[in-house]
Design a protein around this motif. Structure first.
Motif, PDB file in Angstrom:
ATOM      1  N   GLU A  51       0.874  -1.175   0.000  1.00  0.00           N
ATOM      2  CA  GLU A  51       0.000   0.000   0.000  1.00  0.00           C
ATOM      3  C   GLU A  51       0.908   1.220   0.000  1.00  0.00           C
ATOM      4  O   GLU A  51       1.688   1.423   0.936  1.00  0.00           O
ATOM      5  N   TYR A  59      -5.640   0.748   6.005  1.00  0.00           N
ATOM      6  CA  TYR A  59      -5.989  -0.153   4.909  1.00  0.00           C
ATOM      7  C   TYR A  59      -5.064  -1.368   4.900  1.00  0.00           C
ATOM      8  O   TYR A  59      -5.501  -2.495   4.668  1.00  0.00           O
ATOM      9  N   TRP A 120      -1.670  -1.240  -3.857  1.00  0.00           N
ATOM     10  CA  TRP A 120      -2.842  -0.430  -3.534  1.00  0.00           C
ATOM     11  C   TRP A 120      -2.422   1.025  -3.383  1.00  0.00           C
ATOM     12  O   TRP A 120      -1.431   1.318  -2.707  1.00  0.00           O
ATOM     13  N   THR A 122      -4.338   4.249  -2.053  1.00  0.00           N
ATOM     14  CA  THR A 122      -5.611   4.609  -1.412  1.00  0.00           C
ATOM     15  C   THR A 122      -5.637   6.088  -1.035  1.00  0.00           C
ATOM     16  O   THR A 122      -4.825   6.562  -0.249  1.00  0.00           O
ATOM     17  N   LYS A 159      -8.000   3.640  -5.275  1.00  0.00           N
ATOM     18  CA  LYS A 159      -9.253   4.000  -4.607  1.00  0.00           C
ATOM     19  C   LYS A 159      -9.135   5.451  -4.168  1.00  0.00           C
ATOM     20  O   LYS A 159      -8.203   5.816  -3.457  1.00  0.00           O
ATOM     21  N   GLU A 205     -12.306   7.998   4.911  1.00  0.00           N
ATOM     22  CA  GLU A 205     -13.271   7.472   3.940  1.00  0.00           C
ATOM     23  C   GLU A 205     -14.679   7.459   4.524  1.00  0.00           C
ATOM     24  O   GLU A 205     -15.658   7.810   3.851  1.00  0.00           O
ATOM     25  N   TYR A 217     -13.025   3.824  -7.958  1.00  0.00           N
ATOM     26  CA  TYR A 217     -12.074   2.704  -7.890  1.00  0.00           C
ATOM     27  C   TYR A 217     -11.686   2.262  -9.295  1.00  0.00           C
ATOM     28  O   TYR A 217     -12.526   2.204 -10.190  1.00  0.00           O
TER      29      TYR A 217
END
Length: 223
Positions: A51, A59, A120, A122, A159, A205, A217
């Protein structure tokens, strides 16, 4: 956050076995001990998932809880932020997640070719101003860096609450011939949304959703 709290967290991070803080020189001089050896770090052959810009590490921890068959690494330059995620992981005895304090631009110095299965991204800063384009985490240069460490079938997830970032990234991916596997401009309105996308929510979020802000996404491969 006060300076005293930051210093306390920095000191605690130094004692955490799940926090790694290489110096820039160590990375650039190819002296980083875990490059190409992350399976030894985790002591298993499970896939490695990153991430990038992990913030508080929520996350990364959420993914580690949900997918014990994978290993997760949260990366951020601000160690005082991911202190919370690292501490939670220790408290919950999660052995499949760790955190690295480093610049994302140096990714290829910390991981070997084909070592990473998924990435990822985010809620990154969309860097809307044109002069900030080079800092967007899905620009062409960043994607090229990700490709250096990703497996040939590796996946990238984006995301974000930024419609600008969503549109910019989709346009760039299509224009460069990358493979968009899934994209949605309002992921929580889609009842068939992937579980790993809607099943984990960061603190901010949840605030966005309370304000009825759309979460977007994209899932893609870098060709």
């Amino acid at each position: 956050m006060g300076s005293k709290n930051k210093l306390k967290r920095f000191r605690e991070n130094e004692t955490f076995t799940n926090v790694i803080q290489p110096s820039r020189e160590e990375l650039l001089q190819e002296d980083f001990k875990w490059k190409g050896k992350w399976k030894e770090f985790f002591n298993n052959d499970a896939p490695i998932v990153l991430e990038l810009g992990c913030g508080k590490g929520e996350y990364s921890v959420g993914l580690a809880q949900r997918y014990p068959e994978k290993n997760f690494i949260g990366i951020d330059i601000k160690g005082a932020r991911f202190w919370r995620g690292a501490k939670t992981a220790i408290e919950e005895d999660l052995n499949n997640v760790c955190f690295i304090r480093m610049q994302i631009e140096l990714l290829a110095y910390a991981f070997a070719e084909n070592e990473v299965s998924e990435i990822w991204i985010t809620f990154p800063d969309p860097q809307i101003k044109y002069k900030r384009t080079k800092h967007r985490m899905t620009n062409a240069d960043f994607l090229e860096n990700y490709k250096k460490v990703l497996h040939s079938e590796g996946i990238v997830h984006l995301k974000t609450d930024s419609e600008f970032m969503h549109g910019y990234t989709l346009g760039l991916l299509h224009g460069a011939g990358h493979e968009v596997l899934y994209a949605h401009h309002d992921i929580y309105s889609n009842h068939e949304a992937p579980e790993e996308v809607v099943g984990i929510q960061t603190f901010y979020e949840k605030q966005y959703l309370e304000k009825q802000k759309r979460i977007t996404y994209i899932k893609f491969k870098i060709n």
